[in-house]
Scaffold this motif. Sequence first.
Motif, mmCIF file in Angstrom:
data_model
loop_
_atom_site.group_PDB
_atom_site.id
_atom_site.type_symbol
_atom_site.label_atom_id
_atom_site.label_comp_id
_atom_site.label_asym_id
_atom_site.label_seq_id
_atom_site.Cartn_x
_atom_site.Cartn_y
_atom_site.Cartn_z
ATOM 1 N N THR A 34 28.639 39.303 37.238
ATOM 2 C CA THR A 34 29.981 39.872 37.076
ATOM 3 C C THR A 34 29.923 41.397 37.019
ATOM 4 O O THR A 34 30.843 42.078 37.502
ATOM 5 C CB THR A 34 30.664 39.340 35.812
ATOM 6 N N HIS A 85 33.589 31.551 43.113
ATOM 7 C CA HIS A 85 35.003 31.928 42.971
ATOM 8 C C HIS A 85 35.262 32.534 41.598
ATOM 9 O O HIS A 85 35.897 33.601 41.486
ATOM 10 C CB HIS A 85 35.896 30.712 43.195
ATOM 11 N N THR A 86 34.760 31.905 40.563
ATOM 12 C CA THR A 86 35.004 32.379 39.197
ATOM 13 C C THR A 86 34.454 33.780 38.989
ATOM 14 O O THR A 86 35.120 34.651 38.410
ATOM 15 C CB THR A 86 34.372 31.416 38.187
ATOM 16 N N ALA A 138 33.605 36.067 41.353
ATOM 17 C CA ALA A 138 34.284 37.038 42.216
ATOM 18 C C ALA A 138 35.646 37.414 41.652
ATOM 19 O O ALA A 138 36.074 38.580 41.720
ATOM 20 C CB ALA A 138 34.433 36.472 43.621
ATOM 21 N N ALA A 139 36.342 36.438 41.051
ATOM 22 C CA ALA A 139 37.702 36.664 40.557
ATOM 23 C C ALA A 139 37.755 37.507 39.290
ATOM 24 O O ALA A 139 38.845 37.887 38.857
ATOM 25 C CB ALA A 139 38.395 35.327 40.323
ATOM 26 N N THR A 140 36.606 37.819 38.686
ATOM 27 C CA THR A 140 36.633 38.664 37.485
ATOM 28 C C THR A 140 37.077 40.080 37.799
ATOM 29 O O THR A 140 37.640 40.761 36.933
ATOM 30 C CB THR A 140 35.247 38.705 36.816
ATOM 31 N N ASN A 141 36.823 40.554 39.027
ATOM 32 C CA ASN A 141 37.175 41.927 39.381
ATOM 33 C C ASN A 141 37.852 42.063 40.739
ATOM 34 O O ASN A 141 38.227 43.168 41.117
ATOM 35 C CB ASN A 141 35.920 42.808 39.366
ATOM 36 N N ILE A 175 40.516 39.979 43.834
ATOM 37 C CA ILE A 175 41.452 38.902 44.137
ATOM 38 C C ILE A 175 40.845 38.066 45.264
ATOM 39 O O ILE A 175 40.636 38.573 46.377
ATOM 40 C CB ILE A 175 42.825 39.449 44.568
ATOM 41 N N VAL A 176 40.509 36.838 44.962
ATOM 42 C CA VAL A 176 39.869 35.968 45.959
ATOM 43 C C VAL A 176 40.929 35.391 46.879
ATOM 44 O O VAL A 176 41.857 34.707 46.438
ATOM 45 C CB VAL A 176 39.062 34.850 45.276
ATOM 46 N N ALA A 194 32.868 34.038 49.848
ATOM 47 C CA ALA A 194 34.115 34.418 49.185
ATOM 48 C C ALA A 194 34.682 35.640 49.881
ATOM 49 O O ALA A 194 33.983 36.661 50.021
ATOM 50 C CB ALA A 194 33.882 34.702 47.712
ATOM 51 N N ALA A 242 37.493 38.432 49.493
ATOM 52 C CA ALA A 242 38.278 38.935 48.376
ATOM 53 C C ALA A 242 38.711 40.377 48.641
ATOM 54 O O ALA A 242 38.178 41.046 49.542
ATOM 55 C CB ALA A 242 37.455 38.870 47.083
#
Length: 271
Positions: free
Chosen positions: A138, A196-197, A199-202, A204-205, A266, A268
């Motif tokens: 992350t 996905h989880t 990548a989505a921390t910072n 937009i996937v 991913a 994003a």
Amino acid sequence: MSANPFLDPTLVHGDLYRGDGRLADRTQALHRAKISGSDVADTIANLLAARVPRGAAVLDIGCGRGTTTLRLADRLRPRRLIAVDASAALLRTTRDRLGDAGALGSVVCADFHHLPLLDSVADAAVAAFCLYHSPTPTLAVAEIARCLRPGGAAVLVTKSLDSYAELDHLVRAAGLDPHGTSRPSLYESFHSGNLHTIAATNLIVIDVQREEHVFHFADATHLARYLTTTPKYRITLTGGIPALAATLRLRLPAPPYTTQSMVSYAIAVRP
């Protein structure tokens, strides 16, 4: 020392990537064996080309030997292309390959947790088959996001936890590593299941695409060439590839030997 060689900094910054030979041999053995699955560098370039205009500024994070870097240079014709890796040896190979191809690009030796780049410096970034070397992926994704302009695109690529699991059983059955089936996945920190989880921390996937890649090792020597490149197993047999191939022939059923890996992408953007 981590039980996972891909998370052991001593190995990652030492034997695994001190030179480019191991990675070159591993890639060659896998490419020879692959019977199903798209070319990853082509897929990455196509995914970015659909979202980023030619003449963009592009980062290739964890560039390795520069295969994806070269494809990005050819497909996107970026005005600025920066290849980043923590291995000076791999960067030398990338720089030489760019030069041989007449492609414009620069190389930066850096840890992807601390990129020596300005905020919002890039329109697009790639991190392929590298973030599973981070115990805290992350944080690496946060750095990638920081370097992207708002709306900039990223493609993050990894493999499934069970990649090449069939080989675990072959290694154990051949008596080469009795713990071959219980050793941790090399991809445990960043894999298809948590891509996905993380990548989505910072970011937009927008989408996650998955494709199964199948590999067919035609004979014991081909399989031995691959096994000598993977740090997952504790194989103490001496004599190199010939001795390893002889042992595989003696203790395993007749070839071919087939294995698989799920490759996930991913796509994003930075908010």
